[in-house]
Design an enzyme around this catalytic site. Structure first.
Site, PDB file in Angstrom:
ATOM      1  N   ASP A 216       0.863  -1.153   0.000  1.00 49.58           N
ATOM      2  CA  ASP A 216       0.000   0.000   0.000  1.00 49.58           C
ATOM      3  C   ASP A 216       0.911   1.217   0.000  1.00 49.58           C
ATOM      4  O   ASP A 216       2.105   1.104   0.254  1.00 49.58           O
ATOM      5  CB  ASP A 216      -0.843  -0.078   1.270  1.00 49.58           C
ATOM      6  CG  ASP A 216      -1.716   1.130   1.432  1.00 49.58           C
ATOM      7  OD1 ASP A 216      -2.265   1.579   0.408  1.00 49.58           O
ATOM      8  OD2 ASP A 216      -1.852   1.617   2.553  1.00 49.58           O
TER       9      ASP A 216
ATOM     10  N   LYS B   6      -5.827  28.437  -4.943  1.00 47.43           N
ATOM     11  CA  LYS B   6      -4.596  27.635  -4.921  1.00 47.43           C
ATOM     12  C   LYS B   6      -4.792  26.434  -5.824  1.00 47.43           C
ATOM     13  O   LYS B   6      -5.909  25.928  -5.957  1.00 47.43           O
ATOM     14  CB  LYS B   6      -4.250  27.208  -3.492  1.00 47.43           C
ATOM     15  CG  LYS B   6      -5.265  26.263  -2.859  1.00 47.43           C
ATOM     16  CD  LYS B   6      -4.810  25.813  -1.483  1.00 47.43           C
ATOM     17  CE  LYS B   6      -5.834  24.842  -0.909  1.00 47.43           C
ATOM     18  NZ  LYS B   6      -5.581  24.478   0.474  1.00 47.43           N
TER      19      LYS B   6
ATOM     20  N   ARG C 236       5.617  18.249  -2.859  1.00 47.73           N
ATOM     21  CA  ARG C 236       4.384  18.515  -3.607  1.00 47.73           C
ATOM     22  C   ARG C 236       4.129  20.006  -3.575  1.00 47.73           C
ATOM     23  O   ARG C 236       4.086  20.608  -2.516  1.00 47.73           O
ATOM     24  CB  ARG C 236       3.211  17.828  -2.935  1.00 47.73           C
ATOM     25  CG  ARG C 236       3.397  16.377  -2.815  1.00 47.73           C
ATOM     26  CD  ARG C 236       2.333  15.898  -1.904  1.00 47.73           C
ATOM     27  NE  ARG C 236       2.119  14.495  -2.114  1.00 47.73           N
ATOM     28  CZ  ARG C 236       0.944  13.920  -1.993  1.00 47.73           C
ATOM     29  NH1 ARG C 236      -0.112  14.617  -1.691  1.00 47.73           N
ATOM     30  NH2 ARG C 236       0.837  12.636  -2.184  1.00 47.73           N
TER      31      ARG C 236
END
Lengths: 339, 1195
Positions: free
Chosen positions: B400, B568, B602
């Site tokens: 996972d 954003k 990110r």
């Protein structure tokens, strides 16, 4: 975030739990294996030479007296239903060094057959009189006789006791002179003193055997086995005990007598001998063979060519192997850096 | 024995009463009792004091192995057959039975204890018009009980009323399904009106008709009849046992199902039993051995028949045996006699030993400090103790992502505001410094609302905020306003955020610490404390996030009355919508963005604009129209949003780190070196998954190619898969090649491995995966996927996770491992050969269904490369040795058969036969199987290649087994014929005959024991004190026991049991005997030494090489693992990639959140006061061995 201090579940830090136990980690490296083989090889050869030489010195004299072949001395005695005596002559060209041991041997005789081997009652043989009246089941069919009387000693082993007897004569000046045969101490001390006990009954030994019958094949009851020596009777009879220690293999020999006394303490001098055999024991029915063996012994026991030769052969193989390994090691020694 | 243990596991005791429908009256015990429903007492224990012995014995005797013993025992009781005394069977049987009984007994005692504890919990029950404390076990169906906050739900209840508005109740279902987020239940209005009035509750006389007990956690069907009206009941009104009441002061409920009928109990005890490949092989081998046994016995039986015909019949003079008249009957009996004697080839004690070894090796896992996670105080745990050696054979890992590879923690790391980048630390010389835990953190104490756990290292940003630079303020204001986070005020006044995605939470948290504290929201407003000042913004619109828009905006009116749009989103998307005046700033920010992305962060771009009031009113109208449109509402809304989100002013960019768990990239690199293929199965989007793939080393720049399969039709998917395969191996044929399956022909086809020219990887999205998993394409998919080093599947459902695992399991003869942390991983954890749960994160469900659990992904490499490898090595060594020693032991009987008239005479003393497996050879091999290591853990890590023999099943397979068989044949020949040749025609040194049966037995058995012990010594790589002690101890015990049993005393006491009196004393003083033993043991072992030595020289295995190296390096420890350098990733993978689904926009504006959470929200979402608050951000750190091995001393 939990306080760093409270680490209740933290596993213990021991060499055992962390699998860090100190250990010796040998590997089969050339430095151990090749010298090891050389050493073992040399040791084997050394032992082999000693064994071989010793074995060569041991004298053995074997004579088959089954009488299977026509013309052999005991041919006429094959029918064991009637008592029969036959004589076997042999001569010694040099002194047969003493002490000389006198064996009888049987071939193709399956004392190691399971049902045969278990057909005995150790309680009975230890002199427990309770086992006299009701012998162990394992003795069947030699448990009770046809009149339902208990057989003592019961079972096949006892019943099949070897009953040929031998007399040895040294022919001196044409006259047979009996060679004294010593029948004492031919069984293991533990057998004679602990494993086999005569029943302790007040009165005679025979009275302990009251209400029992002798084994079917036996000429005399157990308490009367040795007519010459009353102390050698009952279960504590040397010949009986020797017979009861059954053989592991179908060809075997058992100690009959020792020649240790009188003029023969140093061995059997060169000369002619006559062996007088009271032939009772039937073996021809199952292709069995009977023989007598005279032998002397050394530190390694009786004559045993195999052991010496095996040691020599294997010792040599080890040396050869070590050479092969050395060559391989030198030639193919695996590359260390390549991984 | 695991398999045998399990087969009679849990199916006892439950009586099946066929219940059609349940009918209960509230407050009417008499009526309810008449229906004989189970009360709330539970009983998971199996036995009581009196039933324990008979029941347990009965259960045990049903097991194959024990039944076999019993069968042998019966055979031995038949006098004609009995070739061995009864005790040879009874002693081991009693031992095995009592060990198992002791284990079962302890287990049951613990169950009794826990039952008692649960049954004696107290709860308030309404009896005779008043609330009384009552034990759980005395609660009856139909009772009305009162629960208070944080109490466990007593039984399955129908919710009647609660303290909360609208009769809501919040429950946590962690114990049921592992999800820690709160679920809402709501009572019927009719019952809710009763409130907490005891009189009314006592007068409540509703009747419930409902379904009988079942195990569906998410379904309930029934009706409530109250005052003649029928109300329908569904799962929403049911509180299940096992839940915990949260945030609800009190509630009343009526018991519907009690004790064993509750859904919790109905769901328990159904674990699918897993067996290892070694187990399967062992079963097959045991069958082969039984066949072999039958063959040997037949040969001997025929031999006996012939012997009886030719010899035995004439031997009757001395042995008039009763059956000699019929040689065939004798042969038949002999067959069974030999079955008894040769039964030791079917190693029944094997199963017990194997279980013990696995148990021991499981304990090592539990005890391993290097798999203990101090931060959470979580040690690793082997929950299944029967799979250890399989850990050394893993070929495929299915992992996972969220919570497993990543911590599911986002930290605000860097930002670029108005062209200036913040977040890095420089030393005095201007050199960039690596941020570690020791780096000084920014002090946020000036801000009373700051979260103390937030860490940031660049002081300049705080200074700038304090200076009041407008852009910086706007930047953080945006972060404080433009989101869908919900605030939560804890009891102690602490502020916590509930964020839909952790990255959003991280941004809001950052804003909070920098002085822009998001306090409260209503559907129409957002309250913020801006640098200590309370400010309330009017929230006019939320332009929510979705996958196409990749951005979100809010429109607010500030206290001055000005309208602002804050937006954003993914940088590319925002850049398209910027005002031309920002070009310059855009370039600078772009550079920063690339830099951030290169570090695997990110990124998001932030922008705003001021809106004209008039324009907004007009737009608002259009927005209203669009949002109420019946057709194409989504598209229309998107278009309206598009209109207003333009000409934006760029503010800057943020960079959030999706924190990987510590050591993930190193672990993956190690596992890849060990030739383990890793597939990531994640519910995330493709971009996110790829991002993580790169940052944790799964996808590497140096890979020949990363195939992306993202098509929308089956044909395209097939085409892409095929092309990818051709690229990897142009010679690959169209049809997959299958390996011919073995004799016992399994129905499934096993696919062959295919070669590739380089390292490849594949990323496949959810749609394509669905097509790929269809029957006609699965082979195509599997072939291609298996040629890749890494496969990443995105947007995978829990079911698909299991399907993928099953597919690989079915068509590849490999061992698979699945690792995950959440409820969505359960299916795959259960499907894989080995399931690993990450403990301590998202609830317990994954851990509960796993076989092994630990707190950090990085422990996987230790679990596999060290524990797994050792377990496999040990198990294989154990099996090899075990078969060897038993075969050698037994075959000697076979050879002896030819010399004893096939009479089933044993070679050895019966006591030796009894004790051989139990005492004389049991412990050394156990020590071997518990302590042996080829090289230590450091070398194991240094050379992960050491792992591959396990994957190839090299240490124990049919070929190895055959070799052992041959070796045993050879040894048994030696062990019989050498003594034979040595003694058959010779005498002792005192002239007595030597070849009597008892001496021969002693000779053979002593030679055998010395031989197997030397073999043990040759097999042992790692001689601990225990090994020495057991080996030498066993030898000494043998001689001690032998001398004791052959002593006068024993004979005099047990005359008929110890007939070997004096044999040891009389035989072992013969040089002949010792020379024979020496000869035969050397002949048995020297060839092994020579063979092994030559083999190491000629064909060294990786193992030999490393061992050699380790030996040479003994003086100097192995080089410390090289420091893992974090690679810079050149390609930019940025974007608003992390949001899992559509945002909370609707919910936030609708105000519905005040009533209940959105139902459709997948359960995965991280949790309330997000982990950000519970963990200090961890800086990147290389995990070195020293690091942890040093820690013990620092205690």
């Amino acid at each position: 975030m939990k306080n760093e201090g409270e680490m209740a579940n933290r596993p213990d830090n021991t060499a055992f739990t962390q699998q860090r136990l100190p250990a010796w980690q040998p590997v089969l490296s050339a430095g151990i294996v090749i010298p090891g083989f050389v050493l073992i090889g040399l040791a084997f050869i050394g032992i082999g030479v000693a064994l071989f030489v010793t074995s060569q010195k041991i004298q053995v004299l074997e004579t088959d007296y089954t009488g299977a072949e026509q013309g052999s001395p005991c041919y006429d005695c094959r029918d064991t239903s009637v008592p029969c005596v036959c004589r076997v002559n042999f001569s010694l060209s040099k002194l047969f060094e003493g002490p000389v041991f006198f064996y009888y041997g049987l071939s193709n005789y399956f004392q190691n057959y399971r049902q045969y081997g278990s057909s005995r009652d150790d309680d009975q043989l230890s002199g427990y009189t309770s086992a006299f009246t009701s012998p162990s089941e394992t003795c069947a069919p030699y448990q009770y006789n046809s009149q339902k009387k208990p057989i003592v000693p019961c079972g096949s082993v006892a019943n099949s006791m070897f009953n040929d007897s031998f007399k040895l004569y040294h022919v001196v000046n044409g006259q047979p002179r009996p060679v004294p045969l010593d029948g004492k101490g031919i069984a293991w001390w533990t057998d004679y003193n602990i494993k086999y006990r005569n029943p302790t009954v007040n009165g005679t030994l025979a009275s302990a055997f009251a209400d029992t019958v002798k084994p079917i094949n036996w000429p005399r009851p157990a308490y009367d086995l040795d007519t010459t020596d009353p102390s050698n009777n009952g279960f504590q009879n040397q010949d009986f005990i020797v017979w009861m220690r059954r053989a592991a293999l179908p060809n075997f020999r058992k100690l009959y007598r020792r020649i240790t006394e009188g003029d023969y303490a140093n061995g059997l001098p060169a000369g002619n001998y006559t062996l007088e055999i009271t032939y009772n024991y039937p073996v021809l029915a199952f292709d069995g063979r009977k023989k007598v063996v005279f032998s002397n012994v050394s530190w390694m026991g009786g004559k045993n060519q195999f052991l010496g030769i095996a040691y020599l052969v294997i010792g040599s193989l080890c040396i050869v192997m070590s050479v092969v390994m050395l060559i391989v090691y030198a030639k193919y020694k695996f590359p260390e850096d390549e991984l | 024995m695991g398999s045998l243990l399990s087969s009679f596991g849990l199916n006892c005791g439950k009586e099946e009463v066929n219940e059609e429908e349940r009918h209960i009256r509230a407050n009417d015990r008499a009526f309810n009792l008449s229906r004989h429903y189970a009360n709330n007492a539970i009983k998971t224990s199996k036995y009581n004091i009196f039933t324990f012995l008979p029941l347990n014995l009965f259960e045990q005797l049903q097991r194959l192995a024990n039944a076999y013993f019993i069968f042998l025992l019966i055979l031995q009781l038949i006098p004609q057959i009995s070739s061995l005394s009864w005790f040879t069977t009874v002693v081991p049987l009693v031992l095995v039975l009592s060990i198992t009984a002791a284990k079962d007994g302890t287990d049951d005692y613990n169950r009794h204890k826990s039952d008692k504890q649960v049954n004696n919990r107290e709860v308030e029950v309404l009896i005779d018009g008043q609330l009384k404390k009552e034990k759980w076990m005395n609660v009856q169906v139909g009772d009305i009980i009162k629960l208070e906050t944080d109490e466990f739900v007593t039984a399955d209840l129908l919710l009647l009323s609660s303290s909360e508005p609208l009769n809501l109740v919040y429950v946590e279902t962690a114990e049921l399904d592992g999800e820690t987020n709160l679920k809402v239940k709501q009572a019927l209005t009719v019952t809710g009106e009763i409130g907490d009035s005891i009189e009314n509750l006592a007068a409540f006389d509703g009747e419930v008709h409902c379904e009988p007990p079942n195990n569906h956690l998410d379904k309930f069907k029934g009706t409530l009849t109250l005052n003649g009206e029928v109300h329908s009941l569904d799962n929403d009104k049911i509180l299940l046992r096992g839940c915990t009441l949260r945030n609800t002061e009190w509630c009343f409920g009526m018991v519907i199902f009690g004790g064993p009928d509750t859904k919790l109990m109905q769901n328990s005890g159904k674990t699918k039993f897993k067996r290892t490949s070694v187990d399967h092989l062992m079963n097959l081998l045991v069958l082969c051995i039984i066949g072999m046994l039958a063959l040997l016995c037949t040969v001997l039986a025929i031999g006996n028949t012939i012997w009886e015909t030719t010899e035995g019949s004439s031997f009757t003079v001395f042995l008039p045996s009763t059956d000699s008249s019929d040689p065939v009957l004798s042969g038949f009996l002999t067959f069974w006699s030999y079955v008894i004697i040769l039964n030791t080839v079917v190693p029944i004690s094997l199963y017990v030993s194997v279980e013990m070894i696995r148990l021991g090796n499981s304990f090592y896992i539990n005890w391993d400090r290097k798999m203990y996670y101090p931060r959470k105080d979580t040690p690793a745990q082997a929950r299944t103790t029967t799979l250890n050696e399989e850990l050394g054979q893993i070929k495929y890992i299915f992992s996972d992502k969220t919570g497993t590879l990543t911590q599911n923690i986002m930290t605000f790391n860097r930002c670029s505001i108005n062209g200036k980048s913040y977040g890095e630390v420089f030393d005095f010389s201007g050199q960039r410094m690596e941020i570690t835990e020791k780096t000084e953190k920014v002090d946020f104490s000036w801000n009373p609302l700051a979260d103390p756990k937030f860490a940031f290292h660049d002081h300049s940003l705080v200074e700038t905020v304090k200076l009041g630079t407008p852009e910086v303020h706007a930047f953080f204001r945006l972060l404080a306003l433009c989101h869908t986070v919900m605030p939560e005020e804890k009891k102690d006044g602490q502020l916590a955020y509930q964020a839909q995605s952790p990255d959003e939470g991280a941004l809001v948290l950052a804003a909070r610490n920098f002085g822009f504290v998001f306090r409260e929201r209503t559907p129409e407003s957002i309250s913020v404390v801006e640098m200590g000042e309370h400010t309330t913004y009017e929230l006019l619109a939320v332009l929510d996030f979705n996958n196409v828009r990749k951005r979100m905006s809010v429109i607010v009116r500030n206290p001055e009355g000005k309208l602002y749009l804050y937006c954003k989103g993914a940088d590319t998307i925002i850049y398209e919508r910027l005002h031309p005046s920002c070009t310059k700033l855009m370039e600078v920010t772009s550079e920063h963005l690339s830099e951030y992305a290169g570090e695997g962060l990110r990124t998001l771009a932030l922008a705003y604009k001021e809106i004209d009031e008039g324009y907004f009113e007009e737009w608002r109208h259009r927005h209203y129209v669009a949002s109420t449109a019946m057709d194409n509402r989504e598209e229309q809304l998107d278009a309206v949003y598009e209109e207003i989100e333009k000409d934006l002013q760029l503010l800057g960019a943020t960079a959030v780190e999706d924190k990987l768990q510590d050591g993930v990239p190193q672990t993956i690199e190690q596992l890849a070196k060990a030739d383990i293929k890793i597939w990531v199965l994640t519910g995330d989007k493709q971009e996110t998954a790829e991002n993580i793939g790169y940052s944790c080393n799964l996808l590497r720049e140096e890979m020949a190619e990363v195939f992306i399969v993202a098509s929308n039709s089956p044909e395209e998917v097939r085409e892409e898969l095929r092309n990818a395969r051709k690229k990897m191996n142009p010679r690959s044929g169209d049809e997959p090649t299958f390996i011919k399956s073995g004799i016992l022909g399994k129905r499934s086809q096993v696919m062959q491995e295919e070669e590739t020219d380089g390292e490849y990887a594949m990323v496949i999205n959810g749609h394509s995966l669905a097509f790929a998993l269809q029957k006609d394409m699965e082979m195509e998919f599997l072939r291609t996927a298996c040629m890749c080093q890494t496969v990443i599947c995105c947007r995978v459902t829990p079911l698909q996770k299991a399907q993928v695992v099953e597919l690989v399991k079915k068509h590849k003869k490999v061992v698979t491992l699945a690792i995950g942390d959440g409820a969505n991983d359960v299916s795959m954890i259960k499907a894989a050969h080995i399931g690993v749960g990450i403990s301590g994160q998202e609830g317990m469900q994954a851990v509960l269904s796993s076989d092994f659990s630990f707190a950090q992904f990085r422990y996987l490499q230790r679990l596999l490369l060290v524990h797994g490898r050792w377990s496999y090595l040990r198990m294989c060594k154990f099996l090899r040795y075990f078969f060897y020693k038993n075969f050698t032991f037994t075959f000697v009987h076979f050879w002896y058969g030819f010399f004893c008239g096939f009479s089933a005479q044993t070679v050895y003393d019966q006591w030796f036969i009894t004790l051989y497996n139990l005492v004389y050879t049991a412990l050394p091999v156990l020590a071997l199987a518990l302590f042996d290591q080829d090289v230590n853990d450091r070398w194991s890590f240094q050379y992960p290649q050491l792992y591959s023999p396990g994957q190839l099943n090299m240490y124990f397979n049919k070929k190895v087994f055959l070799r052992i068989l041959l070796q045993s044949c050879y040894c048994s020949l030696i062990l019989f014929f050498i003594p034979y040749a040595c003694v058959h025609d010779t005498v002792r040194d005192d002239g007595k005959d030597i070849a009597d049966y008892q001496s021969f037995a002693l000779l053979a058995q002593t030679s055998l024991l010395i031989t197997v012990n030397i073999q043990m010594a040759l097999d042992t790589y790692y001689w601990t004190a225990v090994n020495h002690f057991f080996l030498w101890g066993s030898m000494s015990v043998y001689f001690a026991v032998t001398f004791t049993m052959y002593s006068n005393g024993m004979f005099l006491i047990f005359t008929s049991s110890f007939p070997f009196i004096g044999t040891a004393r009389n035989s072992l003083n013969q040089p002949n005997m010792w020379l024979t033993m020496f000869l035969s043991t050397m002949l048995c072992t020297l060839p092994v030494v020579a063979y092994r030595f030559l083999f190491i020289q000629l064909y060294p295995t990786i193992n030999d090489k490393v061992r050699h190296k380790a030996r040479q390096a003994k003086a100097a420890p192995p080089p410390t693992p090289r420091r893992f350098t974090r690679r810079r990733i050149s390609t930019r993978r940025s974007g608003y990639a992390f949001s899992h689904a559509r945002g909370y926009g609707d919910l936030v504006t609708s105000g519905r959140f005040l009533l209940r959470p959105k139902r459709t929200r997948p359960a995965l979402f991280p949790v309330v006061d997000s982990p950000v608050t519970s963990t200090t951000p961890q800086t990147y750190r290389t995990i070195t061995e020293e690091d942890e091995s040093r820690s013990p001393t620092s205690e």
